[in-house]
Structure formats: structure tokens, C-alpha cells
Design an enzyme around this catalytic site. Structure first.
Site, PDB file in Angstrom:
ATOM      1  CG  ASN A  10      -1.737   1.210   1.414  1.00  0.00           C
ATOM      2  OD1 ASN A  10      -1.844   2.025   0.497  1.00  0.00           O
ATOM      3  ND2 ASN A  10      -2.335   1.366   2.587  1.00  0.00           N
ATOM      4  CE  LYS A  12      -0.013   3.335   4.824  1.00  0.00           C
ATOM      5  NZ  LYS A  12      -0.002   3.487   6.250  1.00  0.00           N
ATOM      6  CG  HIS A  96      -5.924   1.732   5.337  1.00  0.00           C
ATOM      7  ND1 HIS A  96      -5.456   2.638   6.254  1.00  0.00           N
ATOM      8  CD2 HIS A  96      -4.893   0.879   5.099  1.00  0.00           C
ATOM      9  CE1 HIS A  96      -4.203   2.343   6.554  1.00  0.00           C
ATOM     10  NE2 HIS A  96      -3.840   1.287   5.862  1.00  0.00           N
ATOM     11  CD  GLU A  98      -3.027   5.345   6.873  1.00  0.00           C
ATOM     12  OE1 GLU A  98      -3.055   5.446   5.630  1.00  0.00           O
ATOM     13  OE2 GLU A  98      -2.071   4.834   7.480  1.00  0.00           O
ATOM     14  CD  GLU A 168      -3.761  -2.800   7.351  1.00  0.00           C
ATOM     15  OE1 GLU A 168      -2.650  -3.031   6.854  1.00  0.00           O
ATOM     16  OE2 GLU A 168      -4.378  -1.753   7.142  1.00  0.00           O
ATOM     17  N   GLY A 174       2.358   1.910  10.744  1.00  0.00           N
ATOM     18  CA  GLY A 174       3.305   3.012  10.583  1.00  0.00           C
ATOM     19  C   GLY A 174       4.017   3.395  11.873  1.00  0.00           C
ATOM     20  CB  SER A 214       5.213  -2.180  11.772  1.00  0.00           C
ATOM     21  OG  SER A 214       4.779  -0.852  12.019  1.00  0.00           O
TER      22      SER A 214
HETATM   23  C1  PEP Z   1      -0.879  -0.094   6.072  1.00  0.00           C
HETATM   24  O1  PEP Z   1      -0.994   1.087   5.868  1.00  0.00           O
HETATM   25  O2  PEP Z   1      -1.757  -0.857   5.636  1.00  0.00           O
HETATM   26  C2  PEP Z   1       0.265  -0.562   6.843  1.00  0.00           C
HETATM   27  C3  PEP Z   1       0.211  -1.752   7.332  1.00  0.00           C
HETATM   28  O3  PEP Z   1       1.334   0.302   6.995  1.00  0.00           O
HETATM   29  P1  PEP Z   1       2.765  -0.026   7.677  1.00  0.00           P
HETATM   30  O4  PEP Z   1       3.252  -1.316   7.056  1.00  0.00           O
HETATM   31  O5  PEP Z   1       3.638   1.119   7.324  1.00  0.00           O
HETATM   32  O6  PEP Z   1       2.526  -0.161   9.132  1.00  0.00           O
END
Ligand code: PEP
Length: 253
Positions: A10, A12, A96, A98, A168, A174, A214
């Protein structure tokens, strides 16, 4: 039942068109065997067309980061499932954290998006996950259950089978903090159990549940060794070809 692992990057709100084409070119050059792992990338909308052209006949899958539920109309700033199909997407990330947090997307909106995505022959990736506060208060299972059932409300088994789930935990996105393999496995197992109860055994056994939060080259293997973790939704580590390809090659790490 054997589920083929799926790793989706992703991106973003990162990458100009030139940067996106350069990144996808490097990924395609070293794409792992598609018989062993399915790999996808989710560029920003502005780069979808150029990335689709670069993907061509390669096994890499094109993923969209978001969608609106109408086919067309006066919805300034939105992108429809028809447009995503037209540009060559196969998957669409929906819900997601976000989008839920910053853009106030509700479970009802997410459910409409999922239905729209499926009606255009695209495959949704439904994201669920608890915040740190919800985990600390002991609400993790209640939250993910509610997000899962509301997101998939009204779907037939046939449609649920075309859906991918991404667990998630918001506190791991992040932040550099990853859920431990056993913490993630516990939630994945729980989600699979709900799918089995609400739909059927075939759905529960076939649907892929990805972990996101992460994921990095050094933690992917231990996560992927868990029986109910079928892949990863990868943010930060997907922005560089080297780290993303290392994550995708988790079997060799
Ligand atoms: C994501 O945005 O779906 C995500 C898992 O980000 P990160 O791997 O940076 O934590």
C-alpha cells in the site's frame, strides 16, 4: 485447505508517476514465483494508469487504495469501481483505518463500497483492526467482529469468497510496533471462526486473512508461519523495491 499467500504493498499518498513506474519496474524484474505467492501494489490514483501499462502481462496485481460506491455522477473528487476496473485494477482496499479515522468512513459506507466493488467484478480487501485504547480496554475481539460483520453484511458466500480480509491493528500501522505472531494469530483465528459461523466452512477455509502493521523483512517470516496468517498488507516497507521484494520472498528469508 491451502491458501496461496498474498502480499500487497500500500503506497498510500506516495510516489509521482515517474517514481511509481520506476518502483514497479524494479518489483516486476524480481517478482517471486506467482505459483507460490501472489503479489500486488496499490499506487495512488494518479499513477494507476502508468503502473497498469508497466505491469502489462506480468503476474503483479494492481490494487486500488479506495473507491466510491456509485458508478458515475456528481461526486466531485471520487473514483468509481467502473473506473478502477477500466484502469486494470483487480483488488480494492476498503475501510483502511486511515480512511475510517481521518475521513470518517463508517461501517455502513464500507459495506456499500464492498458491494459496489463486487458488483463490478473487482475483489475487495476489507481492513479491520482495533486502536490501542480499544486493545487496552479489552475490546479487540468485539471491535474486529463488528467491523467484519458490518463490512460484509448482506453478502452471499460466493461474494465473501472473493473478499480478502486484512487485520491491521491501528496501533501497529506506521509505528514500527508489530503485533507479535501469536497476538496476530489469535485475532486471525477468531475472524476465521466468525466467517465459518456466519457463512460456512468453505468460506472460512478459503478466505485469505492478511496481517498489516509494520510488516518488515525481519518479522515477515515469523508472522507468515502462523496457520491463519495468509499474507501481508505492507505500507512503509513497500515503498522501496528491495524491502518489498524481501517481504515477498518471506519463504527464503
Ligand atoms: C498499512 O498502511 O496498511 C500498513 C500496514 O502500513 P505499515 O506497514 O507502514 O505499518
Amino acid at each position: 485447505m491451502k491458501r496461496k499467500p498474498f502480499i500487497a504493498g500500500n503506497w498510500k499518498m506516495h510516489k509521482t508517476i515517474a517514481e511509481a513506474v520506476s518502483l514497479v519496474t524494479s518489483i516486476i524484474e524480481k517478482l517471486p514465483n506467482p505459483e507460490q505467492v501472489e503479489v500486488g501494489v496499490a499506487p495512488p490514483f494518479t499513477a494507476l494508469s502508468a503502473v497498469a501499462a508497466r505491469i502489462g502481462n506480468s503476474a503483479l496485481k494492481l490494487v486500488a487504495q479506495n473507491v466510491f460506491w456509485e458508478k458515475e455522477g456528481a461526486y466531485t473528487g471520487e473514483i468509481s469501481p467502473l473506473m478502477l476496473k477500466d484502469v486494470g485494477c483487480e483488488y480494492v482496499i476498503v475501510g483502511h483505518s486511515e480512511r475510517r479515522q481521518i475521513f470518517r468512513e463508517t461501517d455502513e459506507m464500507i459495506n456499500k463500497k464492498i458491494k459496489a466493488v463486487l458488483s463490478f467484478g473487482l475483489k475487495p480487501i476489507l481492513c479491520v483492526g482495533e486502536t490501542l485504547e480499544q486493545r487496552q480496554k479489552g475490546y479487540t475481539f468485539e471491535i474486529v467482529k463488528s467491523q467484519l460483520l458490518k463490512g460484509l453484511e448482506g453478502l452471499s458466500s460466493e461474494h465473501v469468497l472473493k473478499t480478502t480480509i486484512a487485520y491491521e491493528p491501528v496501533w501497529a500501522i506506521g509505528t514500527g510496533k508489530t503485533a507479535s505472531p501469536s497476538q496476530a494469530q489469535e485475532v486471525h483465528h477468531f475472524l476465521r471462526g466468525i466467517l465459518g459461523k456466519k457463512w460456512d466452512k468453505e468460506v472460512a477455509g478459503s478466505i485469505r486473512i492478511l496481517y498489516g502493521g509494520s510488516v518488515k523483512p525481519d518479522n515477515v517470516k515469523s508472522l507468515m508461519q502462523q496457520p491463519d496468517i495468509d499474507g501481508g498488507l505492507v505500507g512503509g516497507a513497500s515503498l522501496k523495491a528491495e524491502s518489498f521484494l524481501q517481504v515477498c520472498s518471506f519463504m527464503e528469508v
